[in-house]
Scaffold this motif. Structure first.
Motif, PDB file in Angstrom:
ATOM      1  N   LYS A  33      10.935 -27.329  33.100  1.00 29.70           N
ATOM      2  CA  LYS A  33      11.438 -28.135  31.819  1.00 29.70           C
ATOM      3  C   LYS A  33      12.466 -29.108  32.223  1.00 29.70           C
ATOM      4  O   LYS A  33      12.308 -30.507  31.876  1.00 29.70           O
ATOM      5  N   LYS A  34      13.683 -28.769  32.856  1.00 24.73           N
ATOM      6  CA  LYS A  34      14.571 -29.309  33.167  1.00 24.73           C
ATOM      7  C   LYS A  34      14.344 -30.567  34.012  1.00 24.73           C
ATOM      8  O   LYS A  34      14.689 -31.636  33.895  1.00 24.73           O
ATOM      9  N   GLN A  55      10.690 -17.073  32.702  1.00 23.16           N
ATOM     10  CA  GLN A  55      11.539 -17.827  31.464  1.00 23.16           C
ATOM     11  C   GLN A  55      12.313 -18.767  32.472  1.00 23.16           C
ATOM     12  O   GLN A  55      12.378 -19.905  32.145  1.00 23.16           O
ATOM     13  N   ILE A  56      13.040 -18.050  33.441  1.00 25.08           N
ATOM     14  CA  ILE A  56      13.955 -18.920  34.086  1.00 25.08           C
ATOM     15  C   ILE A  56      12.862 -20.009  34.702  1.00 25.08           C
ATOM     16  O   ILE A  56      13.532 -21.359  34.952  1.00 25.08           O
ATOM     17  N   HIS A 102      10.215 -21.345  34.025  1.00 27.23           N
ATOM     18  CA  HIS A 102       9.905 -22.330  33.129  1.00 27.23           C
ATOM     19  C   HIS A 102      10.857 -23.411  32.731  1.00 27.23           C
ATOM     20  O   HIS A 102      10.658 -24.310  32.791  1.00 27.23           O
ATOM     21  N   ASN A 103      12.186 -22.783  32.359  1.00 27.45           N
ATOM     22  CA  ASN A 103      13.288 -23.437  32.138  1.00 27.45           C
ATOM     23  C   ASN A 103      13.566 -24.610  33.283  1.00 27.45           C
ATOM     24  O   ASN A 103      13.932 -25.932  33.014  1.00 27.45           O
ATOM     25  N   TRP A 104      13.430 -24.161  34.606  1.00 27.21           N
ATOM     26  CA  TRP A 104      13.693 -25.031  35.783  1.00 27.21           C
ATOM     27  C   TRP A 104      12.616 -26.245  35.765  1.00 27.21           C
ATOM     28  O   TRP A 104      12.785 -27.481  35.763  1.00 27.21           O
ATOM     29  N   LYS A 161      15.503 -23.959  43.570  1.00 24.99           N
ATOM     30  CA  LYS A 161      15.041 -24.596  42.257  1.00 24.99           C
ATOM     31  C   LYS A 161      13.943 -25.454  42.559  1.00 24.99           C
ATOM     32  O   LYS A 161      12.840 -25.448  41.875  1.00 24.99           O
TER      33      LYS A 161
END
Length: 74
Positions: free
Chosen positions: A43-44, A36-37, A39-41, A10
């Motif tokens: 963002k987090k 999307q996964i 993108h979420n990483w 990640k």
């Protein structure tokens, strides 16, 4: 079945996006990860760099202390 990704993968993916300037779509394709996964990483990671990806074998120091104390209580 749901795939799981370790913290190092990640972080490596996020670094490629953030530091190398590659597009999320491109990195996601290269790693065979849904856009999307990734993108979420990203963002987090942007929200909490030091405590990123808790739950992937990494526990926040405060949570670890709390867990350790809970184990001591009979």
């Amino acid at each position: 079945m749901r795939k799981t990704y370790d913290k190092e993968l990640k972080l490596q993916a996020v670094r490629v996006v953030k530091e190398d300037g590659k597009r999320i779509a491109e990195v996601a394709r290269e790693l065979d990860v849904a856009e999307q996964i990734l993108h979420n990483w990203v963002k987090k990671y942007n929200q909490s760099k030091d405590d990123t990806f808790v739950g992937s074998g990494y526990v926040q120091p405060e949570k670890k202390m709390e867990n350790d104390l809970q184990k001591r209580i009979p």
